[in-house]
Scaffold this motif. Structure first.
Motif, mmCIF file in Angstrom:
data_model
loop_
_atom_site.group_PDB
_atom_site.id
_atom_site.type_symbol
_atom_site.label_atom_id
_atom_site.label_comp_id
_atom_site.label_asym_id
_atom_site.label_seq_id
_atom_site.Cartn_x
_atom_site.Cartn_y
_atom_site.Cartn_z
ATOM 1 N N VAL A 151 32.365 -44.009 -5.297
ATOM 2 C CA VAL A 151 33.189 -43.312 -6.301
ATOM 3 C C VAL A 151 32.840 -43.776 -7.711
ATOM 4 O O VAL A 151 33.600 -43.544 -8.657
ATOM 5 C CB VAL A 151 34.689 -43.507 -6.042
ATOM 6 N N ALA A 152 31.676 -44.437 -7.847
ATOM 7 C CA ALA A 152 31.184 -44.881 -9.154
ATOM 8 C C ALA A 152 32.208 -45.744 -9.898
ATOM 9 O O ALA A 152 32.366 -45.635 -11.109
ATOM 10 C CB ALA A 152 30.767 -43.684 -10.004
ATOM 11 N N PHE A 153 32.913 -46.578 -9.150
ATOM 12 C CA PHE A 153 33.875 -47.527 -9.728
ATOM 13 C C PHE A 153 34.974 -46.823 -10.543
ATOM 14 O O PHE A 153 35.481 -47.371 -11.506
ATOM 15 C CB PHE A 153 33.161 -48.571 -10.588
ATOM 16 N N ASP A 154 35.319 -45.622 -10.146
ATOM 17 C CA ASP A 154 36.389 -44.883 -10.814
ATOM 18 C C ASP A 154 37.724 -45.347 -10.223
ATOM 19 O O ASP A 154 38.186 -44.840 -9.194
ATOM 20 C CB ASP A 154 36.203 -43.382 -10.599
ATOM 21 N N HIS A 155 38.361 -46.318 -10.862
ATOM 22 C CA HIS A 155 39.562 -46.924 -10.308
ATOM 23 C C HIS A 155 40.735 -45.947 -10.248
ATOM 24 O O HIS A 155 41.563 -46.007 -9.335
ATOM 25 C CB HIS A 155 39.929 -48.162 -11.120
ATOM 26 N N ASP A 156 40.824 -45.044 -11.200
ATOM 27 C CA ASP A 156 41.894 -44.051 -11.158
ATOM 28 C C ASP A 156 41.726 -43.133 -9.947
ATOM 29 O O ASP A 156 42.707 -42.791 -9.267
ATOM 30 C CB ASP A 156 41.907 -43.224 -12.449
ATOM 31 N N PHE A 157 40.486 -42.748 -9.675
ATOM 32 C CA PHE A 157 40.215 -41.898 -8.518
ATOM 33 C C PHE A 157 40.552 -42.639 -7.228
ATOM 34 O O PHE A 157 41.132 -42.063 -6.293
ATOM 35 C CB PHE A 157 38.748 -41.476 -8.510
ATOM 36 N N ILE A 158 40.204 -43.920 -7.176
ATOM 37 C CA ILE A 158 40.497 -44.715 -5.987
ATOM 38 C C ILE A 158 41.999 -44.794 -5.752
ATOM 39 O O ILE A 158 42.488 -44.590 -4.629
ATOM 40 C CB ILE A 158 39.901 -46.125 -6.131
ATOM 41 N N LYS A 159 42.769 -45.069 -6.787
ATOM 42 C CA LYS A 159 44.218 -45.180 -6.645
ATOM 43 C C LYS A 159 44.836 -43.863 -6.193
ATOM 44 O O LYS A 159 45.811 -43.842 -5.435
ATOM 45 C CB LYS A 159 44.831 -45.619 -7.965
ATOM 46 N N THR A 184 30.655 -61.282 -7.018
ATOM 47 C CA THR A 184 29.401 -61.537 -7.726
ATOM 48 C C THR A 184 28.197 -61.174 -6.867
ATOM 49 O O THR A 184 27.238 -60.549 -7.350
ATOM 50 C CB THR A 184 29.319 -63.020 -8.138
ATOM 51 N N ALA A 185 28.232 -61.552 -5.598
ATOM 52 C CA ALA A 185 27.114 -61.233 -4.706
ATOM 53 C C ALA A 185 26.934 -59.728 -4.570
ATOM 54 O O ALA A 185 25.802 -59.214 -4.629
ATOM 55 C CB ALA A 185 27.343 -61.872 -3.331
ATOM 56 N N GLN A 186 28.040 -58.997 -4.414
ATOM 57 C CA GLN A 186 27.931 -57.540 -4.282
ATOM 58 C C GLN A 186 27.479 -56.899 -5.587
ATOM 59 O O GLN A 186 26.725 -55.924 -5.587
ATOM 60 C CB GLN A 186 29.263 -56.962 -3.825
ATOM 61 N N ALA A 187 27.939 -57.426 -6.720
ATOM 62 C CA ALA A 187 27.491 -56.914 -8.021
ATOM 63 C C ALA A 187 25.995 -57.135 -8.192
ATOM 64 O O ALA A 187 25.271 -56.264 -8.698
ATOM 65 C CB ALA A 187 28.251 -57.609 -9.145
ATOM 66 N N LEU A 188 25.520 -58.278 -7.751
ATOM 67 C CA LEU A 188 24.093 -58.587 -7.844
ATOM 68 C C LEU A 188 23.268 -57.641 -6.978
ATOM 69 O O LEU A 188 22.231 -57.120 -7.404
ATOM 70 C CB LEU A 188 23.867 -60.035 -7.418
ATOM 71 N N LEU A 189 23.748 -57.383 -5.763
ATOM 72 C CA LEU A 189 23.052 -56.441 -4.879
ATOM 73 C C LEU A 189 23.024 -55.048 -5.494
ATOM 74 O O LEU A 189 22.027 -54.327 -5.376
ATOM 75 C CB LEU A 189 23.742 -56.403 -3.510
ATOM 76 N N PHE A 190 24.105 -54.659 -6.143
ATOM 77 C CA PHE A 190 24.146 -53.349 -6.798
ATOM 78 C C PHE A 190 23.091 -53.286 -7.899
ATOM 79 O O PHE A 190 22.367 -52.290 -8.020
ATOM 80 C CB PHE A 190 25.534 -53.104 -7.375
ATOM 81 N N PHE A 193 39.598 -56.966 -6.097
ATOM 82 C CA PHE A 193 38.184 -57.183 -5.764
ATOM 83 C C PHE A 193 37.296 -56.132 -6.419
ATOM 84 O O PHE A 193 36.239 -56.444 -6.973
ATOM 85 C CB PHE A 193 37.971 -57.162 -4.250
ATOM 86 N N LEU A 194 37.700 -54.866 -6.360
ATOM 87 C CA LEU A 194 36.905 -53.795 -6.946
ATOM 88 C C LEU A 194 36.783 -53.978 -8.457
ATOM 89 O O LEU A 194 35.700 -53.760 -9.035
ATOM 90 C CB LEU A 194 37.525 -52.438 -6.624
ATOM 91 N N LYS A 195 37.865 -54.374 -9.105
ATOM 92 C CA LYS A 195 37.811 -54.619 -10.549
ATOM 93 C C LYS A 195 36.900 -55.800 -10.857
ATOM 94 O O LYS A 195 36.118 -55.772 -11.826
ATOM 95 C CB LYS A 195 39.212 -54.872 -11.088
ATOM 96 N N ASN A 196 36.987 -56.842 -10.044
ATOM 97 C CA ASN A 196 36.130 -58.005 -10.253
ATOM 98 C C ASN A 196 34.661 -57.670 -10.065
ATOM 99 O O ASN A 196 33.799 -58.144 -10.814
ATOM 100 C CB ASN A 196 36.527 -59.126 -9.290
ATOM 101 N N MET A 197 34.361 -56.833 -9.073
ATOM 102 C CA MET A 197 32.970 -56.443 -8.848
ATOM 103 C C MET A 197 32.431 -55.665 -10.039
ATOM 104 O O MET A 197 31.300 -55.886 -10.496
ATOM 105 C CB MET A 197 32.851 -55.620 -7.564
ATOM 106 N N ALA A 198 33.237 -54.729 -10.560
ATOM 107 C CA ALA A 198 32.811 -53.950 -11.728
ATOM 108 C C ALA A 198 32.589 -54.864 -12.930
ATOM 109 O O ALA A 198 31.617 -54.711 -13.680
ATOM 110 C CB ALA A 198 33.846 -52.878 -12.048
ATOM 111 N N SER A 199 33.481 -55.837 -13.125
ATOM 112 C CA SER A 199 33.337 -56.765 -14.242
ATOM 113 C C SER A 199 32.119 -57.658 -14.047
ATOM 114 O O SER A 199 31.417 -57.996 -15.016
ATOM 115 C CB SER A 199 34.596 -57.634 -14.369
ATOM 116 N N ALA A 200 31.860 -58.045 -12.797
ATOM 117 C CA ALA A 200 30.695 -58.889 -12.512
ATOM 118 C C ALA A 200 29.397 -58.156 -12.825
ATOM 119 O O ALA A 200 28.427 -58.762 -13.299
ATOM 120 C CB ALA A 200 30.721 -59.337 -11.056
ATOM 121 N N ILE A 201 29.371 -56.849 -12.581
ATOM 122 C CA ILE A 201 28.166 -56.068 -12.910
ATOM 123 C C ILE A 201 27.898 -56.138 -14.407
ATOM 124 O O ILE A 201 26.749 -56.279 -14.854
ATOM 125 C CB ILE A 201 28.323 -54.612 -12.430
ATOM 126 N N GLU A 202 28.958 -56.058 -15.208
ATOM 127 C CA GLU A 202 28.807 -56.179 -16.659
ATOM 128 C C GLU A 202 28.331 -57.578 -17.042
ATOM 129 O O GLU A 202 27.463 -57.745 -17.897
ATOM 130 C CB GLU A 202 30.136 -55.871 -17.351
#
Length: 410
Positions: A272-280, A323-329, A292-301
């Motif tokens: 969902v391309a990290f669209d948190h509103d869509f997820i909710k 962090t690991a998932q952000a790195l893989l992304f 977790f999803l917010k942290n992953m998005a922030s880790a990518i930044e």
């Protein structure tokens, strides 16, 4: 009902608990209670069994009476649907009375109890889930095609696919998940066509049921290929955006699989391309999952610069898994040279950040009066400590604190 083959009894059916439960629910020489569904299917495939389900000709009240007389605990976990849980020395057995559907609205069915094994099988979802097994290892195939479908690794609806789907529209999602788990080759075409025709029925399902099923699917190794089929079948559009970025999604899924780091929740975020509103709006997640999803998005930044220092900074702020998932992304998007990828990923997974050496009491001891200034100075100290890559120990942090306070006093 005749058995179609006899197999060696699995270890889980040879336990004293299983034998005792089956003895309590079967009269001598009678075919009254059999193992059913996933435990039989998985045993025949040679894959692990997690839950032990039993089907019985007894009504729930009769089953409870028999089990309690034999000394077992019982819990009416799904009594309205004919299911009770038998507890035998720490092991649990889900015991469900044979049923036939009276009516259904696509979300829940009104059932009546029966002693007809074939009628009960006709209300189940897929032929591979209708197989039965006795305590003697005799296998029964009430639909006449469940065993053949299992051996061919075909996921096929019982009877008319459209009718099975109309009984519970979650079966559309289960069809794809079961194909990803047990199927081989292309999905059954009749089932696939029925899923496309009935896709609108997914809208009647609760977000909770959809979320549970999608996360189960996303946890599978073949989730990318299955998601592609769901898009083509116009099923994914019922809970995903129309512009689902399949290439990016599959690239990330493959990167996870190659690194043995499959993470269903992270996969959901990418789809969902990290669209948190869509997820909710479309999925039912816990606060911890959303965090977790917010942290992953922030880790990518944070990881726009990817070196060991930034990895540690990200782990400290957002945790190892995010962090690991952000790195893989980032790797999947080609945003990093491949040299050193494995060592960076290993660091993201394994590094444990030290505790910040200072506390509010240290600031107070330095001469600062209680109030907002304490928190502000402590935050500044932590920023300095992090900028130094977490190297300064408590003595060094206290020295920084004294210098900082002295400068403020001057």
């Amino acid at each position: 009902m005749r058995s179609v083959k006899t197999v060696e009894l699995p270890a889980w059916a040879q336990t004293e608990q299983a034998q005792a439960v089956m003895k309590a629910l079967n009269d001598e020489g009678a075919l009254q209670t059999l193992y059913v569904g996933g435990c039989v299917r998985n045993h025949l495939l040679g894959v692990p069994v997690s839950d032990i389900d039993l089907a019985t000709v007894h009504t729930p009240e009769q089953a409870i009476s028999r089990l309690q007389r034999a000394g077992f605990g019982t819990v009416p976990t799904g009594i309205d649907h004919g299911t009770v849980t038998a507890i035998a020395e720490g092991l649990t057995f889900e015991v469900t009375s044979l049923r036939r559907d009276v009516s259904t609205d696509g979300r829940r069915a009104v059932v009546a109890y029966t002693d007809d094994w074939v009628a009960d099988a006709q209300r189940r979802d897929f032929t591979i889930n209708t197989l039965l097994m006795s305590q003697q290892g005799q296998v029964y195939d009430p639909t006449g095609c469940g065993l053949a479908d299992l051996e061919a690794r075909r996921v096929v609806f019982v009877g008319n696919p459209a009718e099975r789907i109309a009984e519970d529209y979650l079966r559309i999602l289960r069809f794809f998940r079961f194909h990803a788990t047990y199927g081989r080759g292309n999905p059954d075409q009749a089932g696939l066509a029925a899923c496309t025709a009935g896709a609108a029925g997914i809208d009647t399902l609760s977000r909770e049921r959809i979320t549970q099923e999608i996360l189960k699917l996303l946890a599978l190794a073949g989730a990318g290929d299955t998601l592609s089929v769901m898009v083509k079948a116009r099923v994914a559009a019922r809970f995903y955006k129309a512009d689902l970025p399949l290439d990016r999604v599959i690239g990330y899924f493959d990167m996870q699989s190659c690194n043995r780091a499959v993470h269903a929740l992270a996969r959901l975020a990418v789809t969902v391309a990290f669209d948190h509103d869509f997820i909710k709006e479309n999925f039912a997640l816990s606060n911890a999952q959303i965090l977790f999803l917010k942290n992953m998005a922030s880790a990518i930044e944070e990881l726009q610069v990817r070196d060991r220092c930034h990895i540690r900074q990200s782990v400290y702020a957002f945790g190892n898994e995010a962090t690991a998932q952000a790195l893989l992304f980032c790797f999947a998007q080609g945003q990093h040279e491949t040299d050193g990828d494995e060592s960076l990923l290993a660091l993201a997974k394994a590094w444990r950040p030290p505790a910040f050496p200072l506390a509010g009491a240290d600031v107070l001891a330095s001469g600062i009066k209680a109030g907002p200034a304490v928190g502000r100075i402590l935050a500044q100290a932590e920023i300095w400590w992090r900028a130094a890559d977490f190297v300064p120990d408590r003595a060094a942090c206290l020295a920084w604190l004294q210098r900082h306070v002295s400068q403020q006093i001057e």
